[in-house]
Design a protein around this motif. Structure first.
Motif, mmCIF file in Angstrom:
data_model
loop_
_atom_site.group_PDB
_atom_site.id
_atom_site.type_symbol
_atom_site.label_atom_id
_atom_site.label_comp_id
_atom_site.label_asym_id
_atom_site.label_seq_id
_atom_site.Cartn_x
_atom_site.Cartn_y
_atom_site.Cartn_z
ATOM 1 N N GLU A 175 0.819 -1.202 0.000
ATOM 2 C CA GLU A 175 0.000 0.000 0.000
ATOM 3 C C GLU A 175 0.863 1.266 0.000
ATOM 4 O OE1 GLU A 175 -0.382 -2.498 2.050
ATOM 5 O OE2 GLU A 175 -2.485 -3.130 2.169
ATOM 6 N N GLY A 176 1.942 1.248 0.804
ATOM 7 C CA GLY A 176 2.807 2.409 0.898
ATOM 8 C C GLY A 176 3.560 2.685 -0.392
ATOM 9 N N VAL A 177 4.122 1.645 -0.985
ATOM 10 C CA VAL A 177 4.863 1.811 -2.232
ATOM 11 C C VAL A 177 3.928 2.324 -3.327
ATOM 12 C CG1 VAL A 177 6.152 0.622 -4.046
ATOM 13 C CG2 VAL A 177 6.585 0.074 -1.637
ATOM 14 N N LEU A 178 2.723 1.754 -3.407
ATOM 15 C CA LEU A 178 1.763 2.202 -4.410
ATOM 16 C C LEU A 178 1.361 3.654 -4.171
ATOM 17 C CD1 LEU A 178 0.057 1.610 -6.865
ATOM 18 C CD2 LEU A 178 -1.693 0.610 -5.377
ATOM 19 N N GLY A 179 1.207 4.034 -2.906
ATOM 20 C CA GLY A 179 0.868 5.416 -2.583
ATOM 21 C C GLY A 179 1.935 6.384 -3.077
ATOM 22 N N LEU A 180 3.206 6.041 -2.869
ATOM 23 C CA LEU A 180 4.297 6.891 -3.340
ATOM 24 C C LEU A 180 4.330 6.967 -4.866
ATOM 25 C CD1 LEU A 180 7.107 5.769 -0.868
ATOM 26 C CD2 LEU A 180 5.998 7.998 -0.933
ATOM 27 N N LEU A 181 4.118 5.825 -5.507
ATOM 28 C CA LEU A 181 4.110 5.796 -6.974
ATOM 29 C C LEU A 181 2.963 6.644 -7.532
ATOM 30 C CD1 LEU A 181 4.931 2.043 -7.675
ATOM 31 C CD2 LEU A 181 6.399 4.014 -8.135
ATOM 32 N N LEU A 182 1.800 6.577 -6.886
ATOM 33 C CA LEU A 182 0.655 7.376 -7.317
ATOM 34 C C LEU A 182 0.965 8.865 -7.205
ATOM 35 C CD1 LEU A 182 -2.232 5.349 -5.651
ATOM 36 C CD2 LEU A 182 -1.971 5.741 -8.120
ATOM 37 N N HIS A 183 1.615 9.242 -6.122
ATOM 38 C CA HIS A 183 1.950 10.660 -5.926
ATOM 39 C C HIS A 183 2.889 11.149 -7.017
ATOM 40 C CE1 HIS A 183 2.890 14.402 -3.830
ATOM 41 N NE2 HIS A 183 4.163 14.159 -4.140
ATOM 42 N N ALA A 240 6.505 22.173 -2.408
ATOM 43 C CA ALA A 240 5.762 21.852 -1.187
ATOM 44 C C ALA A 240 4.263 22.073 -1.400
ATOM 45 C CB ALA A 240 6.262 22.703 -0.026
ATOM 46 N N MET A 241 3.912 23.183 -2.049
ATOM 47 C CA MET A 241 2.500 23.486 -2.286
ATOM 48 C C MET A 241 1.909 22.574 -3.355
ATOM 49 S SD MET A 241 2.680 27.661 -2.026
ATOM 50 C CE MET A 241 0.930 27.899 -2.347
ATOM 51 N N GLU A 242 2.704 22.244 -4.343
ATOM 52 C CA GLU A 242 2.227 21.364 -5.410
ATOM 53 C C GLU A 242 1.925 19.967 -4.883
ATOM 54 O OE1 GLU A 242 1.466 20.761 -9.695
ATOM 55 O OE2 GLU A 242 1.476 22.436 -8.291
ATOM 56 N N ASP A 243 2.698 19.514 -3.917
ATOM 57 C CA ASP A 243 2.482 18.176 -3.351
ATOM 58 C C ASP A 243 1.070 18.020 -2.802
ATOM 59 O OD1 ASP A 243 4.910 17.100 -3.976
ATOM 60 O OD2 ASP A 243 5.774 17.255 -1.965
ATOM 61 N N GLY A 244 0.601 19.057 -2.104
ATOM 62 C CA GLY A 244 -0.750 18.982 -1.550
ATOM 63 C C GLY A 244 -1.808 18.892 -2.640
ATOM 64 N N HIS A 245 -1.615 19.642 -3.716
ATOM 65 C CA HIS A 245 -2.565 19.598 -4.830
ATOM 66 C C HIS A 245 -2.564 18.228 -5.497
ATOM 67 C CE1 HIS A 245 -4.785 20.688 -8.429
ATOM 68 N NE2 HIS A 245 -3.813 20.142 -9.144
ATOM 69 N N ILE A 246 -1.387 17.668 -5.702
ATOM 70 C CA ILE A 246 -1.270 16.393 -6.413
ATOM 71 C C ILE A 246 -2.032 15.293 -5.669
ATOM 72 C CG2 ILE A 246 0.345 14.559 -7.040
ATOM 73 C CD1 ILE A 246 0.299 16.969 -8.966
ATOM 74 N N ASP A 247 -1.849 15.202 -4.371
ATOM 75 C CA ASP A 247 -2.545 14.152 -3.615
ATOM 76 C C ASP A 247 -4.055 14.336 -3.689
ATOM 77 O OD1 ASP A 247 -0.239 12.917 -2.945
ATOM 78 O OD2 ASP A 247 -0.153 13.650 -0.888
ATOM 79 N N MET A 248 -4.510 15.593 -3.556
ATOM 80 C CA MET A 248 -5.947 15.853 -3.606
ATOM 81 C C MET A 248 -6.501 15.517 -4.994
ATOM 82 S SD MET A 248 -8.009 19.384 -3.680
ATOM 83 C CE MET A 248 -7.565 19.358 -5.423
ATOM 84 N N LYS A 251 -3.958 24.526 -3.508
ATOM 85 C CA LYS A 251 -4.272 23.105 -3.341
ATOM 86 C C LYS A 251 -5.522 22.724 -4.124
ATOM 87 C CE LYS A 251 -4.605 19.585 0.271
ATOM 88 N NZ LYS A 251 -4.440 19.341 1.724
ATOM 89 N N GLU A 252 -6.495 23.626 -4.178
ATOM 90 C CA GLU A 252 -7.778 23.322 -4.810
ATOM 91 C C GLU A 252 -7.807 23.647 -6.307
ATOM 92 O OE1 GLU A 252 -10.416 21.969 -3.357
ATOM 93 O OE2 GLU A 252 -9.588 21.905 -1.322
ATOM 94 N N GLU A 253 -6.828 24.401 -6.805
ATOM 95 C CA GLU A 253 -6.879 24.918 -8.168
ATOM 96 C C GLU A 253 -6.323 23.920 -9.187
ATOM 97 O OE1 GLU A 253 -7.820 26.559 -11.171
ATOM 98 O OE2 GLU A 253 -8.186 27.965 -9.512
ATOM 99 N N ASP A 254 -7.169 23.531 -10.165
ATOM 100 C CA ASP A 254 -6.736 22.597 -11.210
ATOM 101 C C ASP A 254 -5.982 23.297 -12.345
ATOM 102 O OD1 ASP A 254 -7.833 20.531 -9.810
ATOM 103 O OD2 ASP A 254 -9.592 20.276 -11.116
#
Length: 275
Positions: free
Chosen positions: A2-10, A79-87, A179-182
């Motif tokens: 689950e963790g490895v897949l989570g990192l790959l998804l990010h 740092a800010m982009e990371d939050g957007h990517i996960d969302m 974070k919310e802006e596409d």
């Protein structure tokens, strides 16, 4: 798994949604004494912050200091982009969201708290009492924590006494907008506004006072190493935060332990020889 897949998804999310060409354009602009992302003049405070940074970097001739400013911009943007990517990955592919939540929960557990960050800062101050302390290093940590995980570890009374954390909360609207802006252009503008409003004039002034402002001026390896330590504590070469790197190490170890146990169990099973 689950963790490895989570990192790959990010990381895959960055490939899908991060505008690397525009990020490179902004970086190249900073190295050439110009800012590419300009707030609308109707945003009075934000436009004023942009003008201040624009005028400030126009006077910088030392190309190595411009590179350092660019590194700081990239750290804030990433740092800010990371939050957007996960969302965004979670919204676009909801079936995979549990894997992102898994790795983020695991990483959040390993993030240092405000008290731990302050203890580390005090330790450095005691070891090198003549070295100045700059807000930017801890600001970058707290920005990553809030942008990526939604929280800064600490009690309310600790946050109110921690200047770098308060600076993040002062900018929380822009962080949340990004974070919310596409739309990547708008998102990079919001990231740039945070960069302008959090620009570390004291840190850059100290670098100029120490190394001069001539094009040929050199920044010594010790100072480069000190800055790299700050940035490496936030983002590794593969884009993983320090906490994520620790979490990934734990995941890999558990995976290896599981695999070893499974192989041993299979070896004892009469079905293990079935092709």
């Amino acid at each position: 798994f689950e963790g490895v897949l989570g990192l790959l998804l990010h990381e895959t999310g960055h490939l899908l949604f991060t505008d690397f060409a525009k990020v490179t354009e902004i970086s190249n602009g900073i190295r050439q004494n110009r800012l590419c992302m300009i707030p609308n003049t109707s945003m009075e405070d934000e436009y004023a912050a942009y003008e201040n940074v624009r005028d400030y970097i126009l006077g910088i001739k030392n190309t190595q200091i411009l590179n350092i400013i660019n590194m700081l911009w990239n750290s804030i943007s990433n740092a800010m982009e990371d939050g957007h990517i996960d969302m965004r990955v979670g919204k676009r592919y909801p079936g995979y969201k549990p894997y992102l939540d898994f790795i983020n929960d695991l990483c959040y557990e390993k993030l240092p708290s405000i008290s731990e960050i302050k203890a580390e800062r005090n330790k450095k101050m005691q070891e090198n009492p003549e070295e100045p302390v700059f807000l930017i290093s801890d600001f970058l940590k707290y920005l990553l924590f809030y942008s990526r995980y939604g929280y800064i570890k600490g009690e309310d009374w600790e946050i109110k006494k921690e200047e770098a954390a308060l600076k993040v909360y002062d900018l929380i609207d822009w962080i949340d907008f990004a974070k919310e802006e596409d739309n990547s252009e708008k998102r990079l503008l919001y990231q740039s506004i945070v960069f302008y409003k959090a620009f570390p004039y004291d840190y850059v002034d100290a670098m100029i006072n120490k190394y001069g402002n001539e094009e040929s001026s050199q920044v010594d390896e010790e100072s480069k190493s000190s800055l790299n330590d700050v940035l490496d504590s936030l983002v590794s070469p593969k884009g993983l935060s320090n906490a994520e790197g620790t979490a990934l190490s734990d995941i890999i170890k558990k995976t290896k332990d599981y695999s070893s146990t499974s192989e041993k169990d299979q070896g004892d099973s009469p079905e293990s020889n079935i092709p």
